[in-house]
Design an enzyme around this catalytic site. Structure first.
Site, PDB file in Angstrom:
ATOM      1  N   GLY B  49     -15.146 126.588-103.988  1.00  0.00           N
ATOM      2  CA  GLY B  49     -15.525 125.216-104.331  1.00  0.00           C
ATOM      3  C   GLY B  49     -14.465 124.466-105.104  1.00  0.00           C
ATOM      4  O   GLY B  49     -14.574 123.256-105.276  1.00  0.00           O
ATOM      5  N   CYS B 259     -34.922 116.286 -78.657  1.00  0.00           N
ATOM      6  CA  CYS B 259     -33.806 115.901 -77.790  1.00  0.00           C
ATOM      7  C   CYS B 259     -34.341 115.532 -76.420  1.00  0.00           C
ATOM      8  O   CYS B 259     -35.042 116.322 -75.780  1.00  0.00           O
ATOM      9  CB  CYS B 259     -32.806 117.048 -77.682  1.00  0.00           C
ATOM     10  SG  CYS B 259     -31.499 116.725 -76.478  1.00  0.00           S
ATOM     11  N   CYS B 262     -32.699 118.226 -73.791  1.00  0.00           N
ATOM     12  CA  CYS B 262     -33.060 119.640 -73.722  1.00  0.00           C
ATOM     13  C   CYS B 262     -34.421 119.924 -74.350  1.00  0.00           C
ATOM     14  O   CYS B 262     -34.925 121.037 -74.265  1.00  0.00           O
ATOM     15  CB  CYS B 262     -31.995 120.512 -74.385  1.00  0.00           C
ATOM     16  SG  CYS B 262     -31.974 120.385 -76.194  1.00  0.00           S
ATOM     17  N   CYS B 280     -29.337 115.872 -78.915  1.00  0.00           N
ATOM     18  CA  CYS B 280     -28.637 116.834 -79.761  1.00  0.00           C
ATOM     19  C   CYS B 280     -27.267 116.282 -80.137  1.00  0.00           C
ATOM     20  O   CYS B 280     -26.557 115.755 -79.277  1.00  0.00           O
ATOM     21  CB  CYS B 280     -28.396 118.142 -79.009  1.00  0.00           C
ATOM     22  SG  CYS B 280     -29.839 119.168 -78.794  1.00  0.00           S
ATOM     23  N   CYS B 286     -27.006 121.934 -76.674  1.00  0.00           N
ATOM     24  CA  CYS B 286     -27.891 121.196 -75.784  1.00  0.00           C
ATOM     25  C   CYS B 286     -27.736 121.700 -74.339  1.00  0.00           C
ATOM     26  O   CYS B 286     -28.710 122.017 -73.653  1.00  0.00           O
ATOM     27  CB  CYS B 286     -27.561 119.713 -75.874  1.00  0.00           C
ATOM     28  SG  CYS B 286     -28.740 118.648 -75.048  1.00  0.00           S
TER      29      CYS B 286
END
Lengths: 371, 612, 245, 144
Positions: B49, B259, B262, B280, B286
């Site tokens: 970090g 979606c 899909c 997606c 997808c």
């Protein structure tokens, strides 16, 4: 079987590249040779060299041509090219007193040491647009001028700062910080608080407009730490580049490069400053770019006086690089629909919360509970 | 002299041989730069970090177009690697296509669009929906690596905040967000706390992807080319989105969305074009769902469905009781004083102690005759015990506020020592402590109330938020607990609770001062320093603030130092008083004695003036 | 005989007024005085004789030039003239009551809170302090409806009674009274005086200035007559006051 | 070793010479079939211009100057050359000439001649330049 991502992106990119190439390189007009660009667009070439931080006129000229004249894009091309090059050597410290002047003016003094040499300049020429048809008129058929011997004073006039020092009118900072190794901004990122060498190096390759804009903001903007100063000297000329010979250990001059230099004289007026003296800011950049070095000299002295107590040092180090600011701006053109969707969702969530009676200005029960 | 023609030049022939032997390949990053990137990556992995500076090179792509991610990828990639590049989750996005060409053209690695085959995935704004494992390296293109940018504009100050893990401004911004909007409105690039230490910007990926950083199997590398920073989340690292313990983190969600290609409803969805609906964002996933080539069951398990937004959970979160007060345990060797100031001096300008001779009340000047420096204070001694209030009085320019500033740490003292009973039983000179530790003392050991409320408050945030700043700095993480404590304090200083969620800028001077006092008392500091706390207020408002302070000092075991030029303030609040003139203490005594039987001519003048 | 609670020796006080060309104003010229526990010593003398100055020197509102002010609390006598400020402030809070003719109660706090604050300084906890304050206010006939009213709105007499209540709550070892009943009507005056008397019976040492000779005759164990900043007589009230009257 | 001209001076003058004249002379030097080893292949890179600014005498890095470098071995003498720009053939030739002179081989005198010619040319250029610049000097009337 795995997913195949071959969709329109690549074909479109290739087609766009091709379009540029055809329009730029095969426009129905004569090809612009590198020599044409270096000879006819000297200041554009110099500006690219300065902002790219790489001195080589043909490289800058080629970049300008490829960038269709956009100096920022050209500087980017040169810098990306430079990234791939090894560093052969660090030069021996160049002493700007060795500058062989091609132009030198001293606004603060009528008759300084050495000449007021105007050189190649349009400063005093009316800005009348000339639109010659075809070839420009041939130059005056003046005879080859008689060679005159150039005196040392004419070649390398004493700088105005030396005169101020002789008059004991300037604070002498020499040796204050020892002889610290200079900060290499191409290897180690410079962030405030930074050594002055980092700030000078950053300004030397800053975008000219950004430096001028930062300086001008102090004149008409709502804030600013920069004073209007008196210009001590502006010079354009050639400096020798020397490196150590690997076998003898002695310095060898491997060539000359052109720079522009300026000194800005500041009238000290701070509570803890010596009011009986001046201080001096310094500007130097590759090529011929007077606007840039004058802004740089002003900003150097302002940064030494006020950089740490205000935002100036951060502004200089982090906001004046053309590639940084231009690149960030241009990245906005990239697709952002993932992040935008995330933002839209929060807007909708806020509305949903409001509809559920939990909108803005939530009265926390904790507040009311209190005795 | 005889020369060969250039056409048959030996030199040119030689050059051609050399080039042929060497083999020229177009490189966009030289070996030195790659080594530097790898060094930075290693540092970043060691300190999760933390933003490691690196000498970012100019790339053939614009800064902001993935130059940082590109450098990281080129730095870590090898011939055995297979690279996948996505933009917004899409392999065919223009930026992805562009970068893939560049990586493919300059390295020997293989390319793929299938996450399962990839070893290095360079991405803008998404983590693939497919499971990532220990073989994967995610490389993120980062436009703005600094998570604190929104709350702090100075990069120096941002650096300090990271170094000292001082993230209270971030917490306050979350607090204010909830107060103003009823929820945390941070969208993509949501800030996270990594490994319990650094706050980090998440690239920006959508919140949907943030939970997948926590205890991930894969390595995450972040490259910011323009800002010249590299940071990392190594595998198996704790990553927590910044939020209060009782306010749940929320991912993106739209009711009944799925979606339209899909049918998935457990993926990150983006708007599906002018005809509405969603698709997606991860085009690979997808396609594979449609082709039946995706493990939908396993995917559903890792989808952050437990973190969908839920207004009902938002503000009734569970209570946390982990907070601690800044109370001081008194032990046998704790001195009787809470604050001891010894021989403190401050010289503005050159000379230090050498500037002192020839200044002070006898000379009638604070300006050093030898160096021209201003001796603002010299040789000031006092101590204050718990439950005691000490006054510092004198005309403006007498040095009393300077002394206070030296004690607080707002200005560096030229000489002397300052000790706190609560710090190392008074053995440590806090003036000698590093700045970081001195600042920490101001969280719970020593609080200041300034004459100007703007110096002690952020006027742009709410009254509650100002108090939250002090509490979060002291480690409080419960939103409701913080609000209750803030309400208690505001109630005590008689700020109407109906104003708790208003920006302090909208408050009157007296009310601002009350908020400042409430903030100063938030963590029950042992020492309270009051610098002209009522100057600048209307007389009647000032009287109210004095009464408030008197009540607070009486009911708490605080050691207080009150600086004022006004004898009425000093008399109302303090037991003992020091009188200062031209930087020196000229008289000290019980406050009523100084008022009724002043000895020093200067004090007599002050008293006479006060009685007029 | 036990050592006196208060022993004043050779006490001198002169004021130097720097604002008036350094003029010196003499106040006390060497005062000797003892006050024992359970003793009520009244200071008598003409205006300007130094009565209030003496009380203030004992309380350290004035700094004596020389001489000694010793107070005996639980152990060895304490020299008040050289006592550090903080110790003096604490001693005042715990052991010495001082009631002047002026209101010392802070504005914007009610009588009950004001008196309770003193009781807390004398070592009571919050509950005990409120109870003791309530009792003291009752005893001085301060109307209960006024107990949480801003002291600033009270009448002169009411303020004086609040003052007295604060000075006497949780009885101190030494009580200094400077015209504490000057503004009281006869009825409340009686209540106040009987309170003082009862404190003396509880072994408090009282050093008091009363305007009224009759009060001195009634309450004082001894009367000390000051003249020109020194003790001119010290004896039984009848002896001292008889002659003076 | 050649007389009269220091090695650093020669390197500086070879760096100023025109590519063609360098290559022609170097080709001639190699015409005797002498064995040449290329120690450092001609490469283009940067020389970082380090400046000591006059106000505080602090050093800073102004930028890079494009340059090329080569090093060769000829007759057991090392020849080294650096010149500005990116002409790798020219710098390779200059390194050969440096070695030739260093080794005192047959054409060492020719190398010296070339250097002198370059120096003379530079001098003439400077004169021409000044002839153009000098008229732009602002001449003030003498104040009396």
């Amino acid at each position: 079987m795995g997913y195949s991502g071959a969709r329109g992106g690549l074909a479109a990119i290739l087609a766009a590249e091709d379009l540029v190439r055809r329009k730029r390189d095969h426009a129905p007009a004569p090809w612009a040779s590198t020599e044409q660009i270096t000879e006819r667009f000297r200041l554009a070439v110099d500006r690219v060299m300065g902002e790219a931080g790489l001195y080589h006129e043909p490289t800058a000229a080629a970049a300008l041509r490829q960038a269709e004249g956009d100096p920022l894009e050209a500087a980017h091309l040169v810098r990306a090219q430079r990234s791939t090059l090894p560093r052969l050597a660090n030069s021996e410290p160049v002493d700007p007193d060795e500058l062989i002047v091609l132009r030198r003016i001293v606004p603060a003094f009528r008759e300084p040491d050495g000449p007021q040499l105007l050189g190649r300049t349009t400063d005093y020429t009316g800005r009348m647009l000339e639109r010659p048809d075809g070839q420009p008129a041939p130059p005056d058929a003046s005879p080859e001028p008689e060679p005159v011997e150039r005196t040392d004073e004419q070649r390398q006039p004493r700088r105005f700062l030396d005169l101020l020092r002789k008059l004991d009118l300037v604070v002498d900072h020499r040796g204050e910080n020892g002889d610290a190794e200079p900060h290499d901004i191409t290897r180690v990122p410079a962030r405030p608080p930074a050594a002055r060498s980092a700030v000078l190096a950053t300004m030397a390759r800053a975008e000219t407009g950004a430096l001028v804009g930062l300086w001008y903001r102090s004149i008409l903007g709502p804030d600013g730490d920069v004073h209007e100063v008196t210009l001590g000297e502006v010079r354009h000329g050639r400096l020798p580049l020397r490196i150590r010979h690997p076998h003898t250990g002695n310095p060898v001059t491997v060539g000359e490069f052109r720079v522009t230099e300026a000194e800005a004289i500041e009238d000290l007026d701070g509570a803890e400053e010596d009011r009986t003296k001046f201080d001096v800011g310094y500007g130097l950049c590759l090529g011929h770019n007077e606007r840039k070095v004058i802004a740089m000299a002003n900003l150097d002295i302002a940064n030494r006086r006020f950089g740490r107590q205000g935002p100036l040092e951060q502004l200089l180090l982090l906001t004046t690089d053309g590639l940084d600011s231009g690149g960030f701006l241009e990245h906005l053109k990239l697709p952002h629909y993932v992040t935008f969707r995330s933002m839209v969702e929060r807007k909708q969530a806020m509305r949903a919360a409001a509809d559920a009676g939990m909108g803005p200005r939530v009265a926390d029960p904790a507040g009311r509970d209190c005795r | 002299m005889t020369v060969t023609t250039t056409d048959a030049s030996a030199i040119r022939a030689l050059l051609a041989d050399v080039d042929e032997a060497r083999g020229v390949r177009q490189e966009i990053l030289d070996e030195g730069a790659k080594r530097e990137v790898r060094r930075a990556v290693l540092s970043a992995v060691c300190v999760p970090g933390y933003q490691v500076p690196f000498g970012s090179r100019e790339m053939p792509v614009a800064r902001g177009w993935g130059s940082g991610g590109l450098q990281v990828t080129l730095g870590v990639i090898g011939p055995a690697d297979t690279v996948k590049v996505i933009d917004q989750g899409d392999d065919a996005g223009v930026n992805a296509t562009n970068l893939r060409r560049m990586i493919g053209g300059t390295t020997d690695c293989a390319e793929t669009t299938d996450t399962r085959d990839a070893t290095v995935i360079q991405s803008r704004h998404r983590i693939p929906e497919e499971a990532l494992g220990e073989r994967h390296i995610m490389v993120y293109q980062v436009p703005v690596p600094e998570p604190l940018r929104g709350v702090e504009k100075s990069v120096v100050e941002c650096g300090r905040m990271h170094a000292e893990a001082d993230y209270s401004k971030m917490w306050v911004s979350l607090y204010e967000d909830i107060v103003r909007n009823g929820l945390i409105t941070a969208s993509s690039g949501y800030p996270v706390e990594v490994d319990g230490r650094y706050v980090m910007a998440t690239s920006p990926v959508p919140r949907w992807d943030v939970p997948r950083l926590h205890q991930a199997e894969h390595l995450n590398l972040y490259g910011a080319g323009r800002e010249k920073r590299i940071y990392a989340i190594p595998p198996h690292t704790d990553v927590h989105p910044l939020t209060f313990a009782d306010v749940p983190f929320e991912v993106e969600y739209a009711p009944d969305s799925y979606c339209k290609l899909c049918g998935s409803d457990d993926v990150f969805l983006v708007e599906g074009g002018p005809n509405g609906g969603y698709v997606c964002s991860d085009t690979e996933w997808c396609t594979r769902v449609r082709e039946g080539d995706a493990d939908i069951v396993a995917h559903r398990k890792r989808a952050p469905l437990g973190q969908l937004p839920d207004p009902r959970r938002r503000l009734v979160g569970t209570e946390v009781e982990e907070e601690v007060h800044g109370t001081v345990e008194r032990t046998a060797d704790t001195p009787e004083w809470a604050l001891r100031v010894s021989e403190v001096g401050k010289v503005h300008g050159s000379g230090g102690a050498a500037a002192v001779p020839g200044t002070g009340p006898e000379s009638g000047s604070a300006v050093s005759p030898s160096t021209g420096a201003i001796v603002a204070a010299w040789d000031v001694d006092f101590d204050v015990a718990p439950g005691e209030a000490l006054g510092l009085i004198g005309e403006s320019g007498s040095g009393k506020s300077t002394v206070l500033s030296c004690v607080v740490g707002d200005v560096p003292a030229t000489s002397g020592t300052v000790r706190l009973g609560a710090v190392d039983a008074g053995r440590t000179d806090v003036l000698a402590l590093p700045d970081e530790q001195r600042r920490k003392l101001r969280i719970d050991s020593m609080a200041v109330v300034y004459q100007d409320p703007a110096a002690g408050l952020n006027l742009d945030i709410t009254a509650g938020g100002n108090i939250a700043e002090r509490l979060t700095a002291a480690g409080w993480r419960g939103y409701h607990r913080i609000r209750r404590r803030a309400a208690e304090l505001l109630d005590r200083v008689e700020v109407p609770l109906s104003r708790m969620d208003d920006p302090v800028r909208t408050f009157s001077g007296g009310m601002r001062q009350r908020v400042q006092i409430a903030k100063a008392l938030a963590t029950e500091p042992a020492v309270l320093l009051l610098d002209e706390p009522t100057t600048g207020l209307d007389a009647s408002v000032a009287a109210g603030v004095i009464d408030l302070l008197r009540g607070l000092l009486a009911e708490r075991d605080i050691a207080a130092v009150v600086v004022s030029h006004d004898f009425a303030v000093i008399e109302a609040l303090t037991d003992r008083t020091l009188v200062m003139q031209l930087g020196r203490v000229v008289e000290r005594g019980l406050t009523d004695q100084l008022f009724h039987d002043p000895h020093h001519p200067y004090t007599q003048r002050l008293v006479a003036a006060a009685r007029r | 005989m036990a050592s006196p609670v208060l022993a004043v020796r050779e006490l001198r006080k002169t004021f130097t007024l720097h604002t008036i060309d350094g003029r010196r104003v003499s106040s006390l010229h060497g005062v000797d005085l003892d006050v024992h526990a359970g003793e009520h010593v009244a200071l008598a003398g003409a205006s300007g004789a130094g009565k209030s100055s003496l009380l203030r020197c004992v309380y350290r509102t004035y700094l004596a030039d020389s001489g000694s002010v010793r107070m005996t609390t639980s152990g060895e006598p304490i020299e008040l003239t050289g006592l550090p400020d903080r110790a003096m402030a604490r001693l005042r809070g715990r052991e010495i009551g001082y009631v002047s003719q002026f209101l010392a109660a802070p504005p914007r706090t009610g009588p009950l809170e004001t008196v309770a604050a003193t009781a807390r300084r004398r070592g009571l906890d919050r509950e005990q302090a409120r109870d003791a304050a309530a009792a003291a206010l009752h005893r001085l006939n301060v109307d209960e409806s006024l107990w949480d009213v801003d002291c600033g709105v009270l009448s002169g007499g009411e303020r004086q009674r609040v003052n007295l209540a604060a000075g006497t709550v949780r009885p101190p070892r030494l009580l200094l009274l400077d015209e504490p009943v000057s503004a009281l009507d006869p009825e409340n005056r009686e209540a106040a005086l009987s309170l003082v008397d009862s404190l003396v019976e509880q072994n408090v040492a009282v050093l008091a200035v009363f305007h009224d000779a009759e009060v001195m005759r009634r309450l004082a164990t001894r009367v000390v007559l000051l003249a020109d900043g020194t003790v001119s007589r010290d004896g039984a009230p009848a002896d001292v006051l008889g002659e003076a009257a | 070793m050649s007389e009269g001209m220091g090695r650093e001076q020669r390197c500086a003058l070879l760096a100023e010479a025109e590519p063609d004249e360098l290559i022609q002379l170097a080709d001639a030097c190699l015409g005797d079939g002498a064995r040449l080893r290329v120690l450092v292949s001609p490469e283009v890179g940067c020389i970082t211009a380090q400046v000591r600014e006059p106000v505080a005498a602090e050093r800073f890095l102004l930028g890079d100057v494009l340059a090329c470098r080569a090093e060769v071995e000829l007759a057991e003498q090392r020849g080294w050359a650096v010149r500005l720009g990116d002409d790798r053939a020219a710098v390779l030739a200059a390194a050969v000439l440096d070695a030739e002179a260093q080794a005192g081989r047959d054409r060492a005198a020719d190398v010296d001649d070339l250097c002198r010619a370059v120096a003379e040319r530079g001098h003439r250029q400077a004169e021409r330049e000044w002839a153009e610049l000098a008229p732009t000097i602002v001449e003030f009337e003498e104040l009396t």
